[in-house]
Scaffold this motif. Sequence first.
Motif, mmCIF file in Angstrom:
data_model
loop_
_atom_site.group_PDB
_atom_site.id
_atom_site.type_symbol
_atom_site.label_atom_id
_atom_site.label_comp_id
_atom_site.label_asym_id
_atom_site.label_seq_id
_atom_site.Cartn_x
_atom_site.Cartn_y
_atom_site.Cartn_z
ATOM 1 N N VAL A 60 0.892 -1.306 -0.003
ATOM 2 C CA VAL A 60 -0.050 -0.084 0.120
ATOM 3 C C VAL A 60 0.872 1.275 -0.053
ATOM 4 O O VAL A 60 0.676 2.392 -0.720
ATOM 5 N N MET A 61 1.843 1.372 0.886
ATOM 6 C CA MET A 61 2.776 2.336 0.980
ATOM 7 C C MET A 61 3.510 2.567 -0.433
ATOM 8 O O MET A 61 3.873 3.823 -1.040
ATOM 9 N N PHE A 62 3.946 1.374 -1.177
ATOM 10 C CA PHE A 62 4.433 1.403 -2.516
ATOM 11 C C PHE A 62 3.603 1.984 -3.468
ATOM 12 O O PHE A 62 3.952 3.294 -4.343
ATOM 13 N N SER A 63 2.246 1.830 -3.268
ATOM 14 C CA SER A 63 1.305 2.661 -4.104
ATOM 15 C C SER A 63 1.237 3.939 -3.779
ATOM 16 O O SER A 63 1.008 4.727 -4.662
ATOM 17 N N MET A 64 1.023 4.424 -2.620
ATOM 18 C CA MET A 64 0.857 5.927 -2.370
ATOM 19 C C MET A 64 2.008 6.684 -2.846
ATOM 20 O O MET A 64 2.083 7.598 -3.147
ATOM 21 N N GLY A 65 3.485 5.952 -2.668
ATOM 22 C CA GLY A 65 4.551 6.783 -3.322
ATOM 23 C C GLY A 65 4.417 6.816 -4.866
ATOM 24 O O GLY A 65 4.983 7.841 -5.404
ATOM 25 N N CYS A 66 3.438 6.099 -5.580
ATOM 26 C CA CYS A 66 3.224 6.309 -7.031
ATOM 27 C C CYS A 66 2.690 7.421 -7.466
ATOM 28 O O CYS A 66 2.405 7.807 -8.331
ATOM 29 N N ASN A 67 2.178 8.225 -6.153
ATOM 30 C CA ASN A 67 1.274 9.535 -6.480
ATOM 31 C C ASN A 67 2.074 10.761 -5.814
ATOM 32 O O ASN A 67 1.669 11.651 -5.956
ATOM 33 N N VAL A 68 3.462 10.249 -5.645
ATOM 34 C CA VAL A 68 4.276 11.565 -5.156
ATOM 35 C C VAL A 68 5.205 12.013 -6.233
ATOM 36 O O VAL A 68 5.785 11.175 -6.893
ATOM 37 N N GLU A 69 5.100 13.150 -6.563
ATOM 38 C CA GLU A 69 6.265 13.730 -7.364
ATOM 39 C C GLU A 69 7.298 14.278 -6.676
ATOM 40 O O GLU A 69 7.424 14.796 -5.645
ATOM 41 N N LEU A 70 8.583 13.394 -7.164
ATOM 42 C CA LEU A 70 9.869 13.729 -6.778
ATOM 43 C C LEU A 70 10.163 15.272 -6.374
ATOM 44 O O LEU A 70 10.574 15.641 -5.424
ATOM 45 N N LYS A 71 9.826 16.000 -7.394
ATOM 46 C CA LYS A 71 10.141 17.543 -7.210
ATOM 47 C C LYS A 71 9.270 18.209 -6.066
ATOM 48 O O LYS A 71 9.877 18.867 -5.200
ATOM 49 N N ASN A 72 7.957 17.721 -5.995
ATOM 50 C CA ASN A 72 7.218 18.351 -4.917
ATOM 51 C C ASN A 72 7.556 18.124 -3.729
ATOM 52 O O ASN A 72 7.463 18.454 -2.515
ATOM 53 N N PHE A 73 7.934 16.435 -3.487
ATOM 54 C CA PHE A 73 8.549 16.069 -2.345
ATOM 55 C C PHE A 73 9.625 16.646 -1.696
ATOM 56 O O PHE A 73 9.647 17.137 -0.697
ATOM 57 N N LEU A 74 10.679 16.751 -2.820
ATOM 58 C CA LEU A 74 11.743 17.608 -2.316
ATOM 59 C C LEU A 74 11.531 18.903 -1.892
ATOM 60 O O LEU A 74 12.356 19.506 -1.205
ATOM 61 N N GLY A 75 10.568 19.687 -2.531
ATOM 62 C CA GLY A 75 10.248 20.955 -2.229
ATOM 63 C C GLY A 75 9.787 21.053 -0.796
ATOM 64 O O GLY A 75 10.044 21.999 -0.098
ATOM 65 N N HIS A 76 8.845 20.054 -0.216
ATOM 66 C CA HIS A 76 8.772 20.060 0.947
ATOM 67 C C HIS A 76 9.628 20.064 1.928
ATOM 68 O O HIS A 76 9.897 20.661 3.113
ATOM 69 N N ILE A 77 10.603 19.067 1.547
ATOM 70 C CA ILE A 77 11.746 18.946 2.561
ATOM 71 C C ILE A 77 12.802 20.213 2.500
ATOM 72 O O ILE A 77 13.074 20.815 3.510
ATOM 73 N N LYS A 78 12.844 20.757 1.328
ATOM 74 C CA LYS A 78 13.692 22.290 1.249
ATOM 75 C C LYS A 78 13.117 23.346 1.975
ATOM 76 O O LYS A 78 13.584 24.363 2.415
ATOM 77 N N ARG A 79 11.671 23.516 1.590
ATOM 78 C CA ARG A 79 10.726 24.588 2.302
ATOM 79 C C ARG A 79 9.723 23.764 3.255
ATOM 80 O O ARG A 79 8.486 23.871 2.872
ATOM 81 N N PRO A 80 10.203 23.571 4.664
ATOM 82 C CA PRO A 80 9.390 22.663 5.332
ATOM 83 C C PRO A 80 8.220 23.330 6.045
ATOM 84 O O PRO A 80 8.068 22.993 7.246
ATOM 85 N N TRP A 81 7.712 24.469 5.608
ATOM 86 C CA TRP A 81 6.623 25.146 6.411
ATOM 87 C C TRP A 81 5.536 24.188 6.851
ATOM 88 O O TRP A 81 5.055 24.201 7.878
ATOM 89 N N GLY A 82 4.991 23.497 5.725
ATOM 90 C CA GLY A 82 4.055 22.334 6.033
ATOM 91 C C GLY A 82 4.505 21.373 6.839
ATOM 92 O O GLY A 82 3.580 20.907 7.819
ATOM 93 N N ILE A 83 5.578 20.598 6.890
ATOM 94 C CA ILE A 83 5.991 19.828 7.602
ATOM 95 C C ILE A 83 6.120 20.475 9.068
ATOM 96 O O ILE A 83 5.849 19.750 10.282
ATOM 97 N N PHE A 84 6.458 21.599 9.302
ATOM 98 C CA PHE A 84 6.763 22.332 10.403
ATOM 99 C C PHE A 84 5.366 22.437 11.179
ATOM 100 O O PHE A 84 5.275 22.219 12.400
ATOM 101 N N VAL A 85 4.452 22.809 10.326
ATOM 102 C CA VAL A 85 3.095 23.048 11.018
ATOM 103 C C VAL A 85 2.458 21.431 11.455
ATOM 104 O O VAL A 85 1.919 21.470 12.615
ATOM 105 N N GLY A 86 2.652 20.748 10.793
ATOM 106 C CA GLY A 86 2.395 19.296 11.217
ATOM 107 C C GLY A 86 3.172 18.867 12.405
ATOM 108 O O GLY A 86 2.631 18.119 13.259
ATOM 109 N N PHE A 87 4.333 19.173 12.568
ATOM 110 C CA PHE A 87 5.226 18.950 13.700
ATOM 111 C C PHE A 87 4.490 19.626 14.768
ATOM 112 O O PHE A 87 4.417 18.974 15.951
ATOM 113 N N LEU A 88 4.298 20.721 14.719
ATOM 114 C CA LEU A 88 3.440 21.339 15.907
ATOM 115 C C LEU A 88 2.092 20.868 16.390
ATOM 116 O O LEU A 88 1.807 20.589 17.566
#
Length: 362
Positions: A60-88
Motif C-alpha cells: 500500500v505504501m508503495f502504491s501511495m509513493g506512486c502518487n508522489v512527485e519527486l520534485k514536490n516531495f523535495l520541495g517540502h523538504i527544502k521549504r518545510p513550512w507544511g512539515i513544521f505545521v504538522g510537527f507542531l
Amino acid sequence: MQTNFLSQQFNAGFLAENFTACPANATICDGTSCVLPEDNFNQTLSVVLSTVLTIMLALVMFSMGCNVELKNFLGHIKRPWGIFVGFLCQFGIMPLTAFLLSLAFNILPIQAVVVMIMGCCPGGTASNVIAYWVDGDMDLSISMTTCSTLFAMGMMPLCLFIYTKMWTDSDAIVLPYDSIGTSLVALVIPVSFGIFVNHKWPAKAKIILKVGSIVGAVLIVIIAVVGGILYKGSWVITPKLWIIGTIFPAAGYTLGFFLARIAGLSWHRCRTVSLETGMQNTQLCSTIVQLSFSPEQLELMFTFPLIYSIFQLLFALLILAGYRLYRRYQMKTKTDVEKTEEKEDSKSSAKMNGGFVPDEIK
C-alpha cells in the motif's frame, strides 16, 4: 516499574465503574475487571496476520509513493513550512490535548499515562490512504508521516518526561526504538520505490495507485477487525476512557485543520494536516504499553489504543464521506452554472442571428 505501582488506586470507587463479572478462566481478576489468557489460536493468528498485514502495508505504501512527485516531495523538504505545521500539531497539540483530557476527566494515573502515550505517538500510515481519498497533498502527507516517525525517537521521550511527571516516573516507560525504526524503514523503502516508479513510468504508476488505494481502504478495515479479534479481553474499563477515546481523535482532526488554516496553508493541505494530526500510530502505543507495564496495570489501560483506533477510523470515514458529498455537490453546481451560461450565450447569439434559437435551448 514495580508490580505494586499505584496498587492503592484499585479501590471501591473504581470498581463501582465496572459492573461485568469476570469469566472463570481469567488470569487477572479484580472484582469485576479481568484479563483473559492468550490462547494458542490467538498466538498463531497474531503471527500469521502480522506477516500478511506487514506485506500488505508495504504494498500500500508503495502504491501511495506512486502518487508522489519527486520534485514536490523535495520541495517540502527544502521549504518545510507544511512539515513544521504538522510537527507542531503532532508533538504540540496532541500531547497537550491528551494532558488536558486526562485532567478534565480525572482518570486514574495509570490510565492518564496511556492517554499521554497515545498523544505522543507519531502519525499512522492509514492517514496517507485517507489523504488520497480526500484529494489531500500526498507529497506533504508522506513527508509528514516520515518526519513524525523520525522525530518521535526524540520527541516522545521529551513529551512523556514533561507531561507524565506528575503521574509516574518517566523512566519506567520503555520506548521500543526498534519498533519505531522498523516502522520508519517499512515506510521509507516502499515509498521510495513508488516515487521512483512514478518518475520513470507515470502511466503505470497511476494504475498501481488506483489498485493500492482500494487495497489500502480494505487494509484499514482488516486492521480494525484484527484488533478486535486479538484483543477481545472480557474486561470492562471505566466509561471515562471511552469518552476520551471518542473526543481525542475528533479534537486532533479539528485542531490540526484550524492550525493549518491559521498558518496559511491551502485547503487540500489543511485536510492533509488534519488527518496526519488525528490519526496516530496505535500499534506503536500498544507495543509501548505492553513493554512498560505489569498485567495488573494492563487491565486498566490496554484497551485504550483499540478504542482510539476505532474512533479515529470512524471519524476519518465521516470526513471522507462529508468531503465526497461536498465534492459531488460542487461538481453538480458547477455543471448547472456552465449549462446556464451556455444557454445565456446561445440566446444572446440568437439575437444576432435573426432571433433563431435551437429547440433544445428554448
